[in-house]
Motif scaffolding. Structure first.
Motif, PDB file in Angstrom:
ATOM      1  N   TYR A   1      42.936  64.320   4.858  1.00 30.51           N
ATOM      2  CA  TYR A   1      43.143  63.994   6.276  1.00 30.51           C
ATOM      3  C   TYR A   1      42.302  62.794   6.699  1.00 30.51           C
ATOM      4  CZ  TYR A   1      42.682  64.620  11.352  1.00 30.51           C
ATOM      5  OH  TYR A   1      42.637  64.427  12.708  1.00 30.51           O
ATOM      6  N   LEU A   2      41.038  62.773   6.289  1.00 28.10           N
ATOM      7  CA  LEU A   2      40.152  61.679   6.670  1.00 28.10           C
ATOM      8  C   LEU A   2      40.327  60.461   5.774  1.00 28.10           C
ATOM      9  CD1 LEU A   2      36.896  63.731   7.333  1.00 28.10           C
ATOM     10  CD2 LEU A   2      38.453  62.772   9.030  1.00 28.10           C
ATOM     11  N   GLY A   3      40.731  60.671   4.519  1.00 30.75           N
ATOM     12  CA  GLY A   3      40.854  59.579   3.570  1.00 30.75           C
ATOM     13  C   GLY A   3      42.211  58.915   3.563  1.00 30.75           C
ATOM     14  N   ASN A   4      43.252  59.658   3.897  1.00 31.54           N
ATOM     15  CA  ASN A   4      44.598  59.084   3.916  1.00 31.54           C
ATOM     16  C   ASN A   4      45.482  59.968   4.780  1.00 31.54           C
ATOM     17  OD1 ASN A   4      47.113  57.982   3.474  1.00 31.54           O
ATOM     18  ND2 ASN A   4      46.739  57.569   1.313  1.00 31.54           N
ATOM     19  N   SER A   5      45.452  59.730   6.086  1.00 30.92           N
ATOM     20  CA  SER A   5      46.178  60.591   7.016  1.00 30.92           C
ATOM     21  C   SER A   5      47.687  60.424   6.908  1.00 30.92           C
ATOM     22  CB  SER A   5      45.728  60.326   8.452  1.00 30.92           C
ATOM     23  OG  SER A   5      45.884  58.968   8.793  1.00 30.92           O
ATOM     24  N   SER A   6      48.147  59.417   6.162  1.00 38.46           N
ATOM     25  CA  SER A   6      49.586  59.326   5.921  1.00 38.46           C
ATOM     26  C   SER A   6      50.021  60.408   4.939  1.00 38.46           C
ATOM     27  CB  SER A   6      49.956  57.940   5.384  1.00 38.46           C
ATOM     28  OG  SER A   6      49.335  57.695   4.133  1.00 38.46           O
ATOM     29  N   LEU A   7      49.095  60.843   4.073  1.00 35.24           N
ATOM     30  CA  LEU A   7      49.380  61.948   3.154  1.00 35.24           C
ATOM     31  C   LEU A   7      49.118  63.301   3.799  1.00 35.24           C
ATOM     32  CD1 LEU A   7      47.722  60.580  -0.137  1.00 35.24           C
ATOM     33  CD2 LEU A   7      50.148  60.544   0.491  1.00 35.24           C
ATOM     34  N   MET A   8      48.218  63.337   4.782  1.00 33.72           N
ATOM     35  CA  MET A   8      47.867  64.579   5.470  1.00 33.72           C
ATOM     36  C   MET A   8      47.776  64.284   6.962  1.00 33.72           C
ATOM     37  SD  MET A   8      47.159  67.820   5.341  1.00 33.72           S
ATOM     38  CE  MET A   8      46.968  68.077   3.579  1.00 33.72           C
ATOM     39  N   PRO A   9      48.922  64.273   7.673  1.00 33.57           N
ATOM     40  CA  PRO A   9      48.919  63.971   9.107  1.00 33.57           C
ATOM     41  C   PRO A   9      48.121  65.002   9.902  1.00 33.57           C
ATOM     42  CG  PRO A   9      51.141  63.853   8.197  1.00 33.57           C
ATOM     43  CD  PRO A   9      50.277  64.468   7.143  1.00 33.57           C
ATOM     44  N   THR A  10      47.777  64.615  11.126  1.00 35.07           N
ATOM     45  CA  THR A  10      46.942  65.468  11.973  1.00 35.07           C
ATOM     46  C   THR A  10      47.535  66.859  12.162  1.00 35.07           C
ATOM     47  OG1 THR A  10      46.079  63.555  13.168  1.00 35.07           O
ATOM     48  CG2 THR A  10      45.910  65.690  14.264  1.00 35.07           C
ATOM     49  N   SER A  11      48.808  66.931  12.501  1.00 38.25           N
ATOM     50  CA  SER A  11      49.418  68.236  12.774  1.00 38.25           C
ATOM     51  C   SER A  11      49.368  69.142  11.548  1.00 38.25           C
ATOM     52  CB  SER A  11      50.865  68.058  13.240  1.00 38.25           C
ATOM     53  OG  SER A  11      51.638  67.394  12.253  1.00 38.25           O
ATOM     54  N   SER A  12      49.544  68.559  10.371  1.00 38.72           N
ATOM     55  CA  SER A  12      49.497  69.359   9.140  1.00 38.72           C
ATOM     56  C   SER A  12      48.087  69.869   8.874  1.00 38.72           C
ATOM     57  CB  SER A  12      49.984  68.529   7.949  1.00 38.72           C
ATOM     58  OG  SER A  12      51.322  68.131   8.125  1.00 38.72           O
ATOM     59  N   TYR A  13      47.102  68.984   9.077  1.00 36.98           N
ATOM     60  CA  TYR A  13      45.729  69.432   8.841  1.00 36.98           C
ATOM     61  C   TYR A  13      45.303  70.476   9.869  1.00 36.98           C
ATOM     62  CZ  TYR A  13      40.754  69.767   8.444  1.00 36.98           C
ATOM     63  OH  TYR A  13      39.494  70.283   8.307  1.00 36.98           O
ATOM     64  N   ILE A  14      45.718  70.318  11.122  1.00 39.40           N
ATOM     65  CA  ILE A  14      45.386  71.306  12.154  1.00 39.40           C
ATOM     66  C   ILE A  14      45.896  72.679  11.742  1.00 39.40           C
ATOM     67  CG2 ILE A  14      45.811  72.027  14.529  1.00 39.40           C
ATOM     68  CD1 ILE A  14      44.000  69.694  14.480  1.00 39.40           C
ATOM     69  N   ALA A  15      47.127  72.728  11.234  1.00 36.31           N
ATOM     70  CA  ALA A  15      47.708  74.003  10.816  1.00 36.31           C
ATOM     71  C   ALA A  15      46.893  74.628   9.689  1.00 36.31           C
ATOM     72  CB  ALA A  15      49.160  73.791  10.376  1.00 36.31           C
ATOM     73  N   ILE A  16      46.534  73.814   8.697  1.00 34.37           N
ATOM     74  CA  ILE A  16      45.748  74.308   7.566  1.00 34.37           C
ATOM     75  C   ILE A  16      44.360  74.743   8.025  1.00 34.37           C
ATOM     76  CG2 ILE A  16      44.581  73.562   5.441  1.00 34.37           C
ATOM     77  CD1 ILE A  16      47.090  71.823   4.896  1.00 34.37           C
ATOM     78  N   HIS A  17      43.729  73.901   8.847  1.00 31.77           N
ATOM     79  CA  HIS A  17      42.371  74.197   9.340  1.00 31.77           C
ATOM     80  C   HIS A  17      42.334  75.510  10.115  1.00 31.77           C
ATOM     81  CE1 HIS A  17      38.459  73.385  11.275  1.00 31.77           C
ATOM     82  NE2 HIS A  17      39.047  73.842  12.358  1.00 31.77           N
ATOM     83  N   ASP A  18      43.254  75.660  11.063  1.00 32.60           N
ATOM     84  CA  ASP A  18      43.245  76.860  11.900  1.00 32.60           C
ATOM     85  C   ASP A  18      43.526  78.116  11.083  1.00 32.60           C
ATOM     86  OD1 ASP A  18      42.645  75.375  14.107  1.00 32.60           O
ATOM     87  OD2 ASP A  18      44.668  75.393  14.959  1.00 32.60           O
TER      88      ASP A  18
ATOM     89  N   ARG B   1      41.293  51.416   6.122  1.00 36.05           N
ATOM     90  CA  ARG B   1      42.719  51.187   5.893  1.00 36.05           C
ATOM     91  C   ARG B   1      43.417  51.584   7.191  1.00 36.05           C
ATOM     92  NH1 ARG B   1      40.815  53.480   1.183  1.00 36.05           N
ATOM     93  NH2 ARG B   1      41.505  55.600   1.712  1.00 36.05           N
ATOM     94  N   SER B   2      43.772  50.597   7.972  1.00 33.45           N
ATOM     95  CA  SER B   2      44.189  50.831   9.357  1.00 33.45           C
ATOM     96  C   SER B   2      45.375  51.778   9.470  1.00 33.45           C
ATOM     97  CB  SER B   2      44.522  49.503  10.035  1.00 33.45           C
ATOM     98  OG  SER B   2      45.551  48.826   9.323  1.00 33.45           O
ATOM     99  N   GLU B   3      46.257  51.771   8.490  1.00 30.82           N
ATOM    100  CA  GLU B   3      47.440  52.616   8.578  1.00 30.82           C
ATOM    101  C   GLU B   3      47.207  54.005   7.987  1.00 30.82           C
ATOM    102  OE1 GLU B   3      50.107  51.633  10.249  1.00 30.82           O
ATOM    103  OE2 GLU B   3      48.970  49.809  10.643  1.00 30.82           O
ATOM    104  N   GLN B   4      46.071  54.209   7.340  1.00 25.25           N
ATOM    105  CA  GLN B   4      45.865  55.458   6.623  1.00 25.25           C
ATOM    106  C   GLN B   4      44.667  56.269   7.090  1.00 25.25           C
ATOM    107  OE1 GLN B   4      45.567  54.498   2.466  1.00 25.25           O
ATOM    108  NE2 GLN B   4      47.725  53.986   2.250  1.00 25.25           N
ATOM    109  N   LYS B   5      43.635  55.607   7.632  1.00 24.57           N
ATOM    110  CA  LYS B   5      42.391  56.313   7.905  1.00 24.57           C
ATOM    111  C   LYS B   5      42.068  56.346   9.391  1.00 24.57           C
ATOM    112  CE  LYS B   5      38.965  55.663   4.888  1.00 24.57           C
ATOM    113  NZ  LYS B   5      38.014  54.959   4.000  1.00 24.57           N
ATOM    114  N   ILE B   6      41.519  57.471   9.814  1.00 26.28           N
ATOM    115  CA  ILE B   6      41.040  57.616  11.182  1.00 26.28           C
ATOM    116  C   ILE B   6      39.850  56.694  11.371  1.00 26.28           C
ATOM    117  CG2 ILE B   6      39.935  59.247  12.764  1.00 26.28           C
ATOM    118  CD1 ILE B   6      41.509  61.445  11.253  1.00 26.28           C
TER     119      ILE B   6
END
Length: 726
Positions: A116-133, A455-460
């Protein structure tokens, strides 16, 4: 019952919301379990490292779905066995099975956050939120299981038992978490606690939503390039309508932290600075839009927290917070604040007097100095007095040289070897992997990934621009080695120039690396207390701050500097300039942190209206008048919508302790053998013990006494110290 994780478990939650990403709605569904694990799921390789090259969102979701289900079933199985026969070995029958159940779950959770932090195109926010919760909810079941809680209480009350320090801490951890989850309450009070917590979550969400909207509403378009003439290139890129042509306007300034702070430092237009400042501190006030006022939400959050504390048996929410803090009591925190303020307040007054005189000599025409003047004129003063410019300094710190010096320092101090391993699966070609070896070992004892570039398109991208992710904890029970990821947003190298770091980036790199060492060099048996786990909130940042103090060492500065053209180390004059900047307006900065810390405590221990508290504390700490429009508590998201309620002081506390720890090195700096002796003692305490011992005792083991504010005051340049040793 609902999960109430006020203590250490909240550390797992707060990092999620620190990302700053906004998401809409609530994720409540996790995909069904997919292919069998681990044979068909490429989460792990044969060597135990994640197969990042092939990990997908579906892999992570399937793994989390299975592992969380396995964990929850496993907790119920432990509960059933405890009901069938008396427990004779709580570690063999409860904690070791929990360790086996939790290890794969924590690993998947950690690598999901890394993606999520290293390449959010591979792990978008909504997907990580679901996994985290989902992971957080499952993992918390062990802390609010009544059967496990009763066995823990029985074990702690067993006068004949001889628990090790690590075992005692695990038992105490489960006892505190159980208490804070309401397991000691009767049914009616448990239901009342659930109701209050549901209301609290709604109020906190509303507070955050209103603050986010208020933050986004302010925009000011600059068309005059004279206003932006001092803006550094990075700030121009952030604000330019066309980031690819940052020198060509117009430019839009907002209240987003990375833009607001930069604009307040570099904007020459005082009226614009005033407009930005009043918009920033006026968020939540309701002066412009009453529907965005947060005063009632703020008071409701305070009211609910008081009731939660009362139900759980505490006088105030502040007292409840101290259950999971090194300080131990509100009085201890206030004693620390008072001791620091005694020297910081006079320093603040003198610094502002000199800053006003400096500005007046250079055209400042204001009747008096205001808060929105300080950032702009402090930068001007630092540049003039100390010949300090980031762009010139940056040329001395290529990332390659900084990393070499950083690793060399760690290897020398802690008798380890840091060796890059190639052909490791990563989430991007720029990511490198390093093994850590003990000096006498042939096999690595830990490992970490380093992802340095933006990486502007991939990282927060956040203002602090760096994270340390604990992917996997040390566990002798499951034979797992510590694994971490260090993720940053440094400028990428080009064909013409290597990546060079600003001093703030170097400091952040040292802090995150020092933080990671506590995770990587731990020597505990159970992951429950390994590395950063189970460390009290106000002690979590200590190791990171300790390592950043090494930047005050001339030898270390030589080892990490090499000019990109001449390869010369940093000159003595520029080194001294850095030291001066480190102490510049330190009284102003410290007084602000002390004020916010006390404000937070008062809001969570007093019943007075929030504005009355502000009016009472403000003149005690700050040398500025309180403006009518200033409603800063109404947007104080760290304590009202994040997890720092009655804990904001932790930032200052950890700095104080870290300065005292580093002073042990500084006192023997001229004797290399003694420095290495201190380093060994530090390695055997702060780095090795993790959460297996209370940090107060860890400090005593290292220093032979309790911490004192003297070292922090001295490092900030407050020479005349009249503080008794505690």
């Amino acid at each position: 019952m609902a999960i109430f994780l006020h203590g250490r478990s909240l550390i797992l939650r707060r990092n999620l919301f620190a990302t700053g990403r906004k998401f809409q709605g609530y994720i409540v569904l996790v995909p069904e379990i997919g292919e069998d694990l681990p044979e068909k799921n490429p989460l792990l390789q044969q060597d135990g490292l994640p197969e990042f090259n092939h990990i997908t969102i579906e892999n992570c979701r399937a793994a989390i779905a299975k592992q969380t289900l396995d964990f929850e079933i496993g907790v119920r199985n432990i509960e059933q066995k405890l009901a069938e026969k008396p427990c004779t070995d709580i570690f063999g029958e409860v904690f070791e099975p929990l360790e086996e159940l939790g290890t794969p779950l924590d690993m998947t959770w950690g690598l999901s956050k890394t993606l999520y932090l290293g390449n959010s195109s591979l792990m978008p926010t909504s997907s990580y939120i679901a996994i985290h919760d989902r992971a957080r909810k499952a993992r918390a079941t062990k802390y609010h299981n009544v059967s496990i809680f009763k066995e823990v209480k029985t074990a702690l009350n067993n006068k004949e038992a001889t628990w090790s320090s690590e075992e005692s801490r695990i038992l105490q951890k489960f006892a505190i978490e159980g208490k804070l989850n309401g397991l000691e309450l009767d049914n009616s009070n448990q239901q009342a606690l659930i109701n209050w917590l549901n209301k609290l979550n709604k109020e906190r969400a509303t507070f955050k939503q209103k603050t986010d909207i208020s933050t986004k509403q302010f925009k000011h378009v600059i068309t005059d390039n004279q206003v932006t003439r001092d803006f550094p290139e990075e700030l121009l890129r952030y604000t330019a309508v066309d980031p690819n042509q940052p020198l060509h306007g117009p430019w839009t300034v907002t209240l987003q932290p990375h833009i607001y702070m930069g604009a307040m430092e570099y904007c020459s237009d005082r009226e614009l600075r005033w407009n930005m400042w009043q918009a920033f501190v006026g968020r939540g006030s309701g002066y412009k839009e009453r529907e965005l006022a947060t005063s009632l939400n703020l008071e409701e959050i305070r009211f609910i927290r008081r009731d939660v504390a009362k139900i759980l048996g505490y006088e105030t929410y502040g007292d409840m917070s101290m259950e999971t803090k090194m300080a131990g009591s509100v009085d201890a925190v206030r004693h620390m604040l008072a001791a620091l303020l005694e020297r910081a307040k006079p320093a603040q007054d003198e610094e502002l007097k000199q800053l006003y005189e400096f500005a007046a000599q250079r055209g400042f025409r204001g009747a008096e100095f205001e808060l929105w003047d300080v950032p702009y004129w402090r930068r001007k003063q630092a540049s003039t007095l100390f010949d300090y410019t980031e762009s010139k300094l940056k040329q001395y710190f290529p990332l390659k040289t900084v990393l070499a010096g950083l690793f060399q320092l760690a290897e020398k101090l802690f008798n380890i070897r840091i060796v890059q391993r190639t052909n490791v699966s990563t989430w991007h070609k720029d990511v490198k992997f390093y093994d850590i070896f003990e000096s006498h070992s042939s096999a690595p004892v830990a490992g970490f990934y380093l992802d340095p570039y933006a990486r502007s398109e991939q990282k927060i991208r956040m203002q602090h621009q760096g994270w340390m992710v604990a992917i996997q904890n040390m566990s002798r029970i499951t034979n797992r080695k510590p694994l971490a990821a260090l993720i940053f947003n440094f400028d990428s190298p080009t064909q013409d120039a290597p990546c060079c770091l600003t001093f703030q980036e170097i400091k952040m790199l040292f802090q995150k690396f020092g933080h990671s060492l506590q995770h990587l060099l731990t020597r505990t048996n159970y992951s429950e207390v390994a590395g950063m786990s189970n460390i009290e909130w106000d002690a979590v940042e200590i190791s990171g701050h300790v390592f950043s103090h090494w930047l005050l060492s001339r030898d270390v500065m030589r080892s990490i500097s090499s000019h990109v053209d001449s390869e010369d180390p940093l000159p003595d004059t520029m080194y001294q300039s850095l030291l001066n900047v480190h102490q510049h307006l330190s009284g102003v900065d410290l007084c602000r942190e002390l004020y916010l810390s006390d404000l937070d405590l008062e809001l969570h221990t007093s019943k007075d209206f929030w504005l009355d508290i502000v009016k009472r504390l403000w003149p005690h700490y700050l040398s500025f008048k309180l403006h009518k429009i200033d409603s800063h508590p109404c947007s104080f998201t760290q304590i009202f919508s994040e997890e720092w309620g009655a804990a904001y002081y932790s930032h200052v506390w950890s700095r104080m302790v870290a300065a005292d720890v580093y002073s042990a090195f500084h006192e023997v700096r001229d004797d290399e053998k003694q420095v290495l002796d201190v380093a060994k003692r530090y390695r055997d305490t702060f780095l090795a013990l993790g959460g297996s011992m209370h940090p107060s005792q860890v400090f005593r083991e290292f220093r032979g006494r309790d911490p004192s504010p003297k070292a922090l005051l001295k490092s900030l340049g407050f020479k005349k110290i009249k503080i008794e040793e505690s």
